[in-house]
Design an enzyme around this catalytic site. Structure first.
Site, PDB file in Angstrom:
ATOM      1  N   THR A  55       0.849  -1.187   0.000  1.00  0.00           N
ATOM      2  CA  THR A  55       0.000   0.000   0.000  1.00  0.00           C
ATOM      3  C   THR A  55       0.877   1.228   0.000  1.00  0.00           C
ATOM      4  OG1 THR A  55      -0.177   0.359   2.375  1.00  0.00           O
ATOM      5  CG2 THR A  55      -1.717  -1.191   1.402  1.00  0.00           C
ATOM      6  N   HIS A  56       0.378   2.245  -0.676  1.00  0.00           N
ATOM      7  CA  HIS A  56       1.103   3.516  -0.752  1.00  0.00           C
ATOM      8  C   HIS A  56       0.142   4.617  -0.294  1.00  0.00           C
ATOM      9  CE1 HIS A  56       3.592   6.720  -2.024  1.00  0.00           C
ATOM     10  NE2 HIS A  56       2.787   7.102  -2.982  1.00  0.00           N
ATOM     11  N   ASP A  63       5.902  -4.293  -8.362  1.00  0.00           N
ATOM     12  CA  ASP A  63       6.823  -4.566  -9.469  1.00  0.00           C
ATOM     13  C   ASP A  63       8.172  -3.936  -9.118  1.00  0.00           C
ATOM     14  OD1 ASP A  63       6.602  -1.863  -9.954  1.00  0.00           O
ATOM     15  OD2 ASP A  63       5.497  -2.066 -11.839  1.00  0.00           O
ATOM     16  N   GLY A  66       9.460  -1.137  -9.796  1.00  0.00           N
ATOM     17  CA  GLY A  66       9.510   0.319  -9.623  1.00  0.00           C
ATOM     18  C   GLY A  66       9.126   0.749  -8.217  1.00  0.00           C
ATOM     19  N   ASP A  68       6.406   2.184  -6.189  1.00  0.00           N
ATOM     20  CA  ASP A  68       4.958   2.432  -6.143  1.00  0.00           C
ATOM     21  C   ASP A  68       4.328   2.517  -7.538  1.00  0.00           C
ATOM     22  OD1 ASP A  68       5.107   2.568  -3.322  1.00  0.00           O
ATOM     23  OD2 ASP A  68       5.698   4.660  -3.410  1.00  0.00           O
TER      24      ASP A  68
HETATM   25  C1  GRF Z   1       1.218   3.418   5.846  1.00  0.00           C
HETATM   26  O1  GRF Z   1       0.571   4.632   5.523  1.00  0.00           O
HETATM   27  C2  GRF Z   1       1.940   2.875   4.649  1.00  0.00           C
HETATM   28  O2  GRF Z   1       1.273   3.032   3.448  1.00  0.00           O
HETATM   29  C3  GRF Z   1       3.188   3.723   4.673  1.00  0.00           C
HETATM   30  O3  GRF Z   1       3.527   3.824   6.027  1.00  0.00           O
HETATM   31  C4  GRF Z   1       2.368   3.617   6.816  1.00  0.00           C
HETATM   32  C5  GRF Z   1       2.629   2.418   7.681  1.00  0.00           C
HETATM   33  O4  GRF Z   1       1.737   2.349   8.723  1.00  0.00           O
HETATM   34  N1  GRF Z   1       4.196   3.164   3.839  1.00  0.00           N
HETATM   35  P1  GRF Z   1       1.676   1.101   9.717  1.00  0.00           P
HETATM   36  O5  GRF Z   1       3.096   0.686  10.070  1.00  0.00           O
HETATM   37  O6  GRF Z   1       0.929  -0.009   9.048  1.00  0.00           O
HETATM   38  O7  GRF Z   1       0.944   1.646  10.903  1.00  0.00           O
END
Ligand code: GRF
Length: 199
Positions: free
Chosen positions: A101-102, A134, A136, A138
């Site tokens: 997730t980004h 992948d 890259g 994000d």
């Molecule tokens: C999330 O917003 C994630 O997308 C980003 O850092 C945060 C991590 O949060 N890379 P957590 O460790 O799951 O609380």
């Protein structure tokens, strides 16, 4: 996992319901002593750590990480708040089966400063993106996105917190569907449902 692990916790909580259709078989991290590992331990989930500094090159680390993940034979690998890029060896083994997730709406604001860059740019909405990892930063094919408003009085922290609430809900919903229904990736298009396949 690199930090506090609230995304992980949301998945652990969802998996407590058998109807969710998924189980966290193991939790890995690139560092010790983080809350994410403690969350896994409290839930009785096996953990492992692969630190970049313990290997003579990034490539060896990447291979060791892939070996450690492979030992648990996962159907899906979720990089939830994992702040390192996985490499070629990892993607050879788990490419197409790894999601991340980004905290921004891809393709905007890739990289480590998604919430800060959204704020600096002045966008009125931002959000989070779940994607198939992948090579890259994000850039992978998009599984799901969720949108939140940017409020006038936001700072990076308040905006990121609002994103994270939506991000956790998206992650839980999408990972559950991927586990229960399978998914297909054709080029950049990801569809839930059907036998899991990557073309
Ligand atoms: C999330 O917003 C994630 O997308 C980003 O850092 C945060 C991590 O949060 N890379 P957590 O460790 O799951 O609380």
């Amino acid at each position: 996992m690199s930090g506090s692990g609230t995304n992980l916790q949301a998945l652990i909580d969802a998996c407590a319901d058998p109807a969710y259709g998924a189980r966290v078989v193991a939790v890995g991290a690139d560092r010790d002593d983080i809350e994410g590992l403690a969350r896994a331990e409290r839930a009785g989930i096996p953990t492992f750590v692969a630190k970049v500094g313990d290997y003579s090159s990034r490539g060896y680390w990447d291979r060791a990480l892939a070996d450690k993940v492979a030992a648990f034979e996962p159907d899906l690998v979720v990089l939830a708040g994992f702040m390192k890029l996985v490499g070629e060896k990892f993607l050879d083994r788990f490419g197409g089966l790894t999601v991340n997730t980004h905290p921004a709406l891809s393709p905007s604001f890739p990289g480590m400063r998604g919430p800060a860059e959204a704020l600096e740019y002045g966008v009125k909405v931002t959000g989070a993106t779940l994607f198939v990892v992948d090579a890259g930063v994000d850039t992978g094919a998009i599984v799901a996105q969720t949108v939140v408003p940017v409020e006038d009085d936001d700072d990076v922290e308040s905006l990121h917190e609002r994103i994270k609430v939506a991000e956790r809900a998206m992650l839980v919903e999408s990972v559950g569907r991927m586990a229960r229904e399978g998914f297909t990736v054709v080029g950049r298009r990801v569809r839930l449902g059907g036998r899991t396949s990557i073309e």
